[in-house]
Write an enzyme that holds these catalytic residues in place. Sequence first.
Site, PDB file in Angstrom:
ATOM      1  N   ASP A 112       0.867  -1.174   0.000  1.00  0.00           N
ATOM      2  CA  ASP A 112       0.000   0.000   0.000  1.00  0.00           C
ATOM      3  C   ASP A 112       0.906   1.227   0.000  1.00  0.00           C
ATOM      4  OD1 ASP A 112      -2.358   1.641   0.468  1.00  0.00           O
ATOM      5  OD2 ASP A 112      -3.229  -0.136   1.393  1.00  0.00           O
ATOM      6  N   ASP A 208      -2.945   4.690  -2.464  1.00  0.00           N
ATOM      7  CA  ASP A 208      -4.038   5.201  -1.643  1.00  0.00           C
ATOM      8  C   ASP A 208      -4.527   6.591  -2.083  1.00  0.00           C
ATOM      9  OD1 ASP A 208      -5.498   4.859   0.990  1.00  0.00           O
ATOM     10  OD2 ASP A 208      -4.474   6.755   1.403  1.00  0.00           O
ATOM     11  N   GLU A 263      -6.301   3.852  -5.960  1.00  0.00           N
ATOM     12  CA  GLU A 263      -7.607   3.994  -5.312  1.00  0.00           C
ATOM     13  C   GLU A 263      -8.143   5.374  -5.678  1.00  0.00           C
ATOM     14  OE1 GLU A 263      -9.868   4.205  -1.026  1.00  0.00           O
ATOM     15  OE2 GLU A 263      -7.954   5.178  -1.378  1.00  0.00           O
ATOM     16  N   HIS A 332     -11.160  -2.865   3.471  1.00  0.00           N
ATOM     17  CA  HIS A 332     -11.089  -2.472   4.878  1.00  0.00           C
ATOM     18  C   HIS A 332     -11.869  -1.198   5.194  1.00  0.00           C
ATOM     19  CE1 HIS A 332      -8.232  -0.108   2.706  1.00  0.00           C
ATOM     20  NE2 HIS A 332      -8.098   0.701   3.739  1.00  0.00           N
ATOM     21  N   ASP A 333     -12.470  -0.572   4.171  1.00  0.00           N
ATOM     22  CA  ASP A 333     -13.214   0.669   4.388  1.00  0.00           C
ATOM     23  C   ASP A 333     -14.730   0.479   4.301  1.00  0.00           C
ATOM     24  OD1 ASP A 333     -10.893   2.221   4.609  1.00  0.00           O
ATOM     25  OD2 ASP A 333     -10.845   2.695   2.472  1.00  0.00           O
TER      26      ASP A 333
HETATM   27  O1  TEU Z   1      -9.307   5.765   1.666  1.00  0.00           O
HETATM   28  C1  TEU Z   1      -9.512   6.888   0.873  1.00  0.00           C
HETATM   29  C2  TEU Z   1     -10.899   7.058   0.528  1.00  0.00           C
HETATM   30  O2  TEU Z   1     -11.288   7.015  -0.618  1.00  0.00           O
HETATM   31  C3  TEU Z   1     -11.818   7.374   1.663  1.00  0.00           C
HETATM   32  O3  TEU Z   1     -12.450   8.553   1.342  1.00  0.00           O
HETATM   33  C4  TEU Z   1     -12.806   6.323   1.875  1.00  0.00           C
HETATM   34  O4  TEU Z   1     -13.842   6.579   0.967  1.00  0.00           O
HETATM   35  C5  TEU Z   1     -13.325   6.375   3.271  1.00  0.00           C
HETATM   36  O5  TEU Z   1     -12.412   5.632   4.075  1.00  0.00           O
HETATM   37  C6  TEU Z   1     -14.666   5.762   3.389  1.00  0.00           C
HETATM   38  O6  TEU Z   1     -15.120   5.836   4.680  1.00  0.00           O
HETATM   39  C7  TEU Z   1      -7.981   5.449   1.912  1.00  0.00           C
HETATM   40  C8  TEU Z   1      -7.845   4.224   2.807  1.00  0.00           C
HETATM   41  O7  TEU Z   1      -8.397   3.114   2.135  1.00  0.00           O
HETATM   42  C9  TEU Z   1      -8.510   4.501   4.123  1.00  0.00           C
HETATM   43  O8  TEU Z   1      -8.458   3.377   4.965  1.00  0.00           O
HETATM   44  C10 TEU Z   1      -7.777   5.654   4.758  1.00  0.00           C
HETATM   45  O9  TEU Z   1      -8.407   6.010   5.965  1.00  0.00           O
HETATM   46  C11 TEU Z   1      -7.724   6.871   3.835  1.00  0.00           C
HETATM   47  O10 TEU Z   1      -7.308   6.527   2.523  1.00  0.00           O
HETATM   48  C12 TEU Z   1      -6.733   7.859   4.350  1.00  0.00           C
HETATM   49  O11 TEU Z   1      -5.433   7.404   4.123  1.00  0.00           O
END
Ligand code: TEU
Length: 552
Positions: A112, A208, A263, A332-333
């Site tokens: 990542d 990311d 992403e 994970h989100d």
């Molecule tokens: O997520 C970025 C992202 O697109 C976020 O706006 C996402 O939509 C949000 O977490 C939804 O609730 C990345 C990572 O995947 C996330 O875990 C991190 O918290 C974030 O970047 C900041 O680095």
Amino acid sequence: MSTSIPQQQEEGDELEKTWWKEAVVYQIYPRSFFDTNGDGLGDLNGIRAKLDYLQELGVDMIWLCPVYKSPNVDNGYDVSDYQAIMDEMGTMDDFDRLLEDIHSRGMKIMMDLVLNHTSDQHPWFLESKSSKDSPKRDWYVWRDHPTNWESIFGGPAWTYDPKTRQYYFHLFSKSQVDLNWENPELRRAIYDMILWWLDKGIDGFRVDAINHLKKEYTDMPNPEGLNYVPAWEKMTNVQGIQELLAELRRETFDRYDVVTVGEANSVRAHEISEWISEEEGKFNMIFHLEAHEEAWDEESAGVDVDDLRIVLDRWQRSAQGIAWNSLYLENHDRPRTVSTWGNDREHWRESATALGCMYFFMQGTPFIYQGQEIGMTNAPFDDINMYRDIETKNMYRYNRQKGVPHKDLMKTIKKISRDHARTPMQWNFGANAGFTGGTPWIPLNPNFNWLNVKAQQQDPQSVLSFYKKMLKLRKDHEALVYGSTHLTYLECPYVYAYTREYGEARYLIISHLDDDTCSWWNPVDGELLLSNYDSYVDGKLQPYEARVYLLN
Ligand code: TEU
Ligand code: CA
């Protein structure tokens, strides 16, 4: 009478074959995967210990969520040293051993890469913050007057620094400080760091929040007089970002045989060309969130199959012949899809497998998020203190301040918190599901007493066994990798069905995403390759029934 499905494949719209198109990637959230030293946190040695499991599942590549040095305000998405491993995960030697073990099994690893921001503890920021004349002042974004934007994690997007009397910018929490990508020195330092990892021999990056690299720092209109205004269009996909991404690619990824997935939450299918086309794309694939945003709303039960078809088919058709999709259900989100899109009560096994079948066989590289392959569900946590995620905590805090009732907030959090995907991996029936001998950093989902790897390994009907069959099927049939995708059976509102066509070969994938029986059904003239039911009811699809056919 059997249904005939017209051939749709056109000549000459095939892409070059590459290893990463044929691969299946398994996403690991290391903190919650497997703990080997009893501190309640998963670690690198824990991943090494489970490589047999992953190989048996049949995955080719592992994506590791961040394991770099970090104060863990956002579980590693706040990096304080890009070239060191966080203490909780182990050492760089542990990493090197993991890399070696993965490669010696013929598997690959994707790291990542968090480039939009660093931790406020990163030496670069400490230096930037030390004085207005610091040589690294301009590596971050400082202003006398902040814009009126709200941060993605709630509250203001700017924080005041009393020492130098300016505000610094942060899209996420105030501990995740945005880097200033307009500064060429900063960009060079980032490229050198990336090259260092590539020289180590890793096989790719998931990059990311990459659609946020460029911002347009002007106030949002604020007719409602909000304290802070969501400023999506000013921080997402801003004009000029493609030039930055082109340089990033040229200076780093282009020089190695690696795979990259950006992403990019706001990108839409009509933008495929500049983002991921083989001709001018900046990444090999992107993760978009469109299906999750469009096909499910928090209030409704289940997924809207019509919306899902519209969104995913648009991406399939737009990429056809020019680019390659990433395919994923969970990460994970997001909350667990068997709980949100499926039915984790009466039809837990059937809906977990039908959802799997729905996304896995489209054209693209499938990603499996840890626990998805055993149908892990949302956690039933009623108490805000059982949650750990900064986004969830901030959301609770800011909304309580605005007067939203506790009960309403808990209802939402129980549905959408990112922590649902972050409860520890459920390995067996033992204490803490075999995840740790200590106290886990976040509570386990209590359903590990029946839902775990061990319980499913010997059961040919299990979700895990179904996933293994899906992986094997994709390996054995090239058409399921490279074939073109065509929606079919559109008449049936809850059936997601499509064909894959490759030369003379044609496959039919059917996933019935509903609790009821669907009577709209004709027998198919073909060989049944995969199914999540033992027995068939003629003229019907059973609840969450899923099938894959090789058509005659
Ligand atoms: O997520 C970025 C992202 O697109 C976020 O706006 C996402 O939509 C949000 O977490 C939804 O609730 C990345 C990572 O995947 C996330 O875990 C991190 O918290 C974030 O970047 C900041 O680095
Ligand atoms: Ca540990």
